[in-house]
Design a protein around this motif. Structure first.
Motif, PDB file in Angstrom:
ATOM      1  N   VAL A 158     -35.451 -60.177 -53.628  1.00  0.00           N
ATOM      2  CA  VAL A 158     -36.829 -59.713 -53.453  1.00  0.00           C
ATOM      3  C   VAL A 158     -36.859 -58.210 -53.728  1.00  0.00           C
ATOM      4  CG1 VAL A 158     -38.739 -59.436 -51.824  1.00  0.00           C
ATOM      5  CG2 VAL A 158     -37.309 -61.495 -51.741  1.00  0.00           C
ATOM      6  N   ASP A 159     -37.892 -57.793 -54.456  1.00  0.00           N
ATOM      7  CA  ASP A 159     -38.062 -56.358 -54.730  1.00  0.00           C
ATOM      8  C   ASP A 159     -38.725 -55.707 -53.513  1.00  0.00           C
ATOM      9  OD1 ASP A 159     -38.336 -53.872 -55.776  1.00  0.00           O
ATOM     10  OD2 ASP A 159     -39.825 -54.408 -57.306  1.00  0.00           O
ATOM     11  N   VAL A 160     -37.898 -55.124 -52.658  1.00  0.00           N
ATOM     12  CA  VAL A 160     -38.377 -54.565 -51.394  1.00  0.00           C
ATOM     13  C   VAL A 160     -38.783 -53.103 -51.571  1.00  0.00           C
ATOM     14  CG1 VAL A 160     -37.768 -54.010 -49.000  1.00  0.00           C
ATOM     15  CG2 VAL A 160     -36.957 -56.152 -50.046  1.00  0.00           C
ATOM     16  N   SER A 161     -39.932 -52.775 -51.027  1.00  0.00           N
ATOM     17  CA  SER A 161     -40.402 -51.384 -51.012  1.00  0.00           C
ATOM     18  C   SER A 161     -41.147 -51.153 -49.707  1.00  0.00           C
ATOM     19  CB  SER A 161     -41.326 -51.106 -52.208  1.00  0.00           C
ATOM     20  OG  SER A 161     -42.480 -51.926 -52.135  1.00  0.00           O
ATOM     21  N   TRP A 162     -41.423 -49.905 -49.398  1.00  0.00           N
ATOM     22  CA  TRP A 162     -42.120 -49.627 -48.144  1.00  0.00           C
ATOM     23  C   TRP A 162     -42.903 -48.333 -48.226  1.00  0.00           C
ATOM     24  CZ3 TRP A 162     -36.804 -50.120 -48.586  1.00  0.00           C
ATOM     25  CH2 TRP A 162     -36.056 -48.948 -48.543  1.00  0.00           C
ATOM     26  N   GLU A 163     -43.849 -48.220 -47.332  1.00  0.00           N
ATOM     27  CA  GLU A 163     -44.650 -47.010 -47.201  1.00  0.00           C
ATOM     28  C   GLU A 163     -44.991 -46.806 -45.736  1.00  0.00           C
ATOM     29  OE1 GLU A 163     -47.807 -48.237 -49.863  1.00  0.00           O
ATOM     30  OE2 GLU A 163     -49.147 -48.614 -48.159  1.00  0.00           O
ATOM     31  N   THR A 164     -45.341 -45.595 -45.390  1.00  0.00           N
ATOM     32  CA  THR A 164     -45.601 -45.281 -43.983  1.00  0.00           C
ATOM     33  C   THR A 164     -47.091 -45.385 -43.651  1.00  0.00           C
ATOM     34  OG1 THR A 164     -45.805 -42.915 -44.456  1.00  0.00           O
ATOM     35  CG2 THR A 164     -43.624 -43.736 -43.842  1.00  0.00           C
ATOM     36  N   ARG A 165     -47.325 -45.689 -42.400  1.00  0.00           N
ATOM     37  CA  ARG A 165     -48.668 -45.636 -41.822  1.00  0.00           C
ATOM     38  C   ARG A 165     -48.534 -45.024 -40.437  1.00  0.00           C
ATOM     39  NH1 ARG A 165     -50.000 -47.006 -46.177  1.00  0.00           N
ATOM     40  NH2 ARG A 165     -51.644 -48.461 -46.829  1.00  0.00           N
ATOM     41  N   ARG A 166     -49.567 -44.312 -40.024  1.00  0.00           N
ATOM     42  CA  ARG A 166     -49.569 -43.730 -38.685  1.00  0.00           C
ATOM     43  C   ARG A 166     -50.358 -44.631 -37.746  1.00  0.00           C
ATOM     44  NH1 ARG A 166     -47.676 -39.028 -37.351  1.00  0.00           N
ATOM     45  NH2 ARG A 166     -47.620 -38.305 -39.498  1.00  0.00           N
ATOM     46  N   VAL A 167     -49.739 -45.000 -36.633  1.00  0.00           N
ATOM     47  CA  VAL A 167     -50.409 -45.842 -35.639  1.00  0.00           C
ATOM     48  C   VAL A 167     -51.309 -44.927 -34.812  1.00  0.00           C
ATOM     49  CG1 VAL A 167     -50.111 -47.492 -33.762  1.00  0.00           C
ATOM     50  CG2 VAL A 167     -48.418 -47.387 -35.607  1.00  0.00           C
ATOM     51  N   LEU A 168     -52.599 -45.074 -34.977  1.00  0.00           N
ATOM     52  CA  LEU A 168     -53.549 -44.060 -34.535  1.00  0.00           C
ATOM     53  C   LEU A 168     -53.669 -43.913 -33.021  1.00  0.00           C
ATOM     54  CD1 LEU A 168     -56.359 -44.671 -37.177  1.00  0.00           C
ATOM     55  CD2 LEU A 168     -54.479 -43.036 -37.241  1.00  0.00           C
ATOM     56  N   ASP A 169     -53.427 -44.962 -32.260  1.00  0.00           N
ATOM     57  CA  ASP A 169     -53.630 -44.866 -30.804  1.00  0.00           C
ATOM     58  C   ASP A 169     -52.343 -45.149 -30.030  1.00  0.00           C
ATOM     59  OD1 ASP A 169     -53.519 -47.515 -31.510  1.00  0.00           O
ATOM     60  OD2 ASP A 169     -55.054 -48.170 -30.093  1.00  0.00           O
ATOM     61  N   SER A 170     -51.219 -44.640 -30.559  1.00  0.00           N
ATOM     62  CA  SER A 170     -49.923 -44.930 -29.929  1.00  0.00           C
ATOM     63  C   SER A 170     -49.328 -43.725 -29.226  1.00  0.00           C
ATOM     64  CB  SER A 170     -48.936 -45.435 -30.984  1.00  0.00           C
ATOM     65  OG  SER A 170     -48.714 -44.420 -31.971  1.00  0.00           O
ATOM     66  N   ALA A 171     -50.156 -42.727 -28.911  1.00  0.00           N
ATOM     67  CA  ALA A 171     -49.622 -41.479 -28.358  1.00  0.00           C
ATOM     68  C   ALA A 171     -48.906 -41.683 -27.030  1.00  0.00           C
ATOM     69  CB  ALA A 171     -50.741 -40.453 -28.194  1.00  0.00           C
ATOM     70  N   ASP A 172     -49.354 -42.636 -26.229  1.00  0.00           N
ATOM     71  CA  ASP A 172     -48.773 -42.824 -24.894  1.00  0.00           C
ATOM     72  C   ASP A 172     -47.754 -43.955 -24.850  1.00  0.00           C
ATOM     73  OD1 ASP A 172     -50.582 -44.815 -25.376  1.00  0.00           O
ATOM     74  OD2 ASP A 172     -51.529 -44.752 -23.399  1.00  0.00           O
ATOM     75  N   HIS A 173     -47.279 -44.391 -26.019  1.00  0.00           N
ATOM     76  CA  HIS A 173     -46.313 -45.500 -26.040  1.00  0.00           C
ATOM     77  C   HIS A 173     -45.322 -45.283 -27.166  1.00  0.00           C
ATOM     78  CE1 HIS A 173     -44.734 -49.573 -25.632  1.00  0.00           C
ATOM     79  NE2 HIS A 173     -44.836 -49.682 -26.946  1.00  0.00           N
ATOM     80  N   LEU A 174     -44.028 -45.389 -26.849  1.00  0.00           N
ATOM     81  CA  LEU A 174     -42.977 -45.267 -27.859  1.00  0.00           C
ATOM     82  C   LEU A 174     -42.749 -46.639 -28.482  1.00  0.00           C
ATOM     83  CD1 LEU A 174     -40.922 -43.412 -29.203  1.00  0.00           C
ATOM     84  CD2 LEU A 174     -39.288 -44.052 -27.416  1.00  0.00           C
ATOM     85  N   LEU A 175     -43.095 -46.759 -29.761  1.00  0.00           N
ATOM     86  CA  LEU A 175     -43.030 -48.054 -30.434  1.00  0.00           C
ATOM     87  C   LEU A 175     -41.595 -48.530 -30.596  1.00  0.00           C
ATOM     88  CD1 LEU A 175     -45.683 -47.452 -33.233  1.00  0.00           C
ATOM     89  CD2 LEU A 175     -45.975 -48.769 -31.126  1.00  0.00           C
ATOM     90  N   SER A 176     -41.429 -49.855 -30.474  1.00  0.00           N
ATOM     91  CA  SER A 176     -40.109 -50.463 -30.647  1.00  0.00           C
ATOM     92  C   SER A 176     -40.302 -51.903 -31.090  1.00  0.00           C
ATOM     93  CB  SER A 176     -39.315 -50.405 -29.337  1.00  0.00           C
ATOM     94  OG  SER A 176     -40.001 -51.107 -28.305  1.00  0.00           O
ATOM     95  N   GLY A 177     -39.185 -52.558 -31.404  1.00  0.00           N
ATOM     96  CA  GLY A 177     -39.248 -53.940 -31.835  1.00  0.00           C
ATOM     97  C   GLY A 177     -39.906 -54.832 -30.803  1.00  0.00           C
ATOM     98  N   GLY A 178     -40.754 -55.750 -31.267  1.00  0.00           N
ATOM     99  CA  GLY A 178     -41.456 -56.656 -30.370  1.00  0.00           C
ATOM    100  C   GLY A 178     -42.873 -56.218 -30.036  1.00  0.00           C
ATOM    101  N   ASP A 179     -43.203 -54.966 -30.309  1.00  0.00           N
ATOM    102  CA  ASP A 179     -44.574 -54.502 -30.069  1.00  0.00           C
ATOM    103  C   ASP A 179     -45.531 -55.164 -31.045  1.00  0.00           C
ATOM    104  OD1 ASP A 179     -44.093 -52.828 -27.924  1.00  0.00           O
ATOM    105  OD2 ASP A 179     -43.666 -51.089 -29.183  1.00  0.00           O
TER     106      ASP A 179
END
Length: 247
Positions: A158-179
């Motif tokens: 598979v031709d894998v590529s990626w780009e970033t996005r900012r999670v707009l309302d995540s200031a009070d939570h540290l994102l991790s797997g399963g969110d």
């Protein structure tokens, strides 16, 4: 070192030099007056000699003291600076771990206050739909770029590529797997139906979510007219991760 002793020595030296100059002038005046009376000038009077020698002695001693103070002062200051720098370095070394930790926390806090970044991972691959030459769905949402590289190595077909996005309302939570996150799309096309006859969305040629949110209510409030795409951080699905949910 205080500047006062050095200034005082210079002042005394100047005074001594002034005394020498005054008595030299007086000697000249005395010589001229003697000649004007038609007399042969004799030896310089003792009082002029004594005054001149006294002034010269004061000048020499004061000038010597000024030189000594002028040399010793910078050395003393340099030693003081060196010792002070050594103490400052010692203090800095003792507090560095604390300052580093505090700075790191501050940086994380500032970054989170603007919204954390996630990586939308796309997988360009052969299309299962006759109407499409290929599909390039979002196959995963990751929180680190290392995970994206690992996914690329794992799926070489598979031709894998990626780009970033900012999670707009995540200031009070540290994102991790399963969110659970919510991506908003301005348009999604239907390409097939599942085994129960439901329309399948989310597999598109060039998906490009408008925004990402941590809270569903925020996404619904900020993007009421857009399609809501629910995804789980860390989940991988080559046919397209997550599902479209009704608002």
């Amino acid at each position: 070192m205080s500047r006062r002793p050095f200034a005082a020595a210079l002042l005394v030296a100047g005074f001594g030099l002034l005394v020498v100059a005054v008595f030299t002038v007086l000697s000249g005046v005395d010589y001229s007056m003697t000649e004007s009376r038609g007399l042969e000038p004799g030896p310089t009077p003792d009082w002029i000699l004594n005054g001149t020698h006294a002034g010269l002695g004061v000048f020499v001693v004061a000038a010597l003291i000024a030189v000594i103070l002028g040399v010793a002062g910078p050395v003393s200051r340099r030693r003081g600076i060196t010792l002070e720098a050594s103490r400052d370095s010692s203090v800095a070394n003792r507090v560095e771990p604390f300052e580093t930790g505090r700075s790191l926390t501050a940086r994380i806090r500032r970054k989170r206050s603007r919204g954390q970044e996630i990586y939308l991972v796309f997988g360009r691959q052969e299309s299962p739909f006759p109407a499409l030459d290929y599909i390039e769905p979002i196959i995963a949402v990751m929180v680190t770029e290392d995970e994206c590289y690992a996914l690329e190595r794992e799926h070489e077909d598979v031709d894998v590529s990626w780009e970033t996005r900012r999670v707009l309302d995540s200031a009070d939570h540290l994102l991790s797997g399963g969110d659970v996150l919510y991506l908003t799309h301005s348009g999604l096309e239907a390409y097939d139906e599942d085994s129960e006859g439901n329309t399948v969305f989310g597999i598109v040629q060039s998906p490009s979510p408008e925004a990402a949110y941590y809270r569903r209510e925020t996404a619904e409030r900020e993007a009421p007219d857009m399609s809501l795409h629910q995804v789980v951080v860390g989940e991988v699905e080559l046919s397209g991760v997550g599902e479209i949910i009704d608002q």
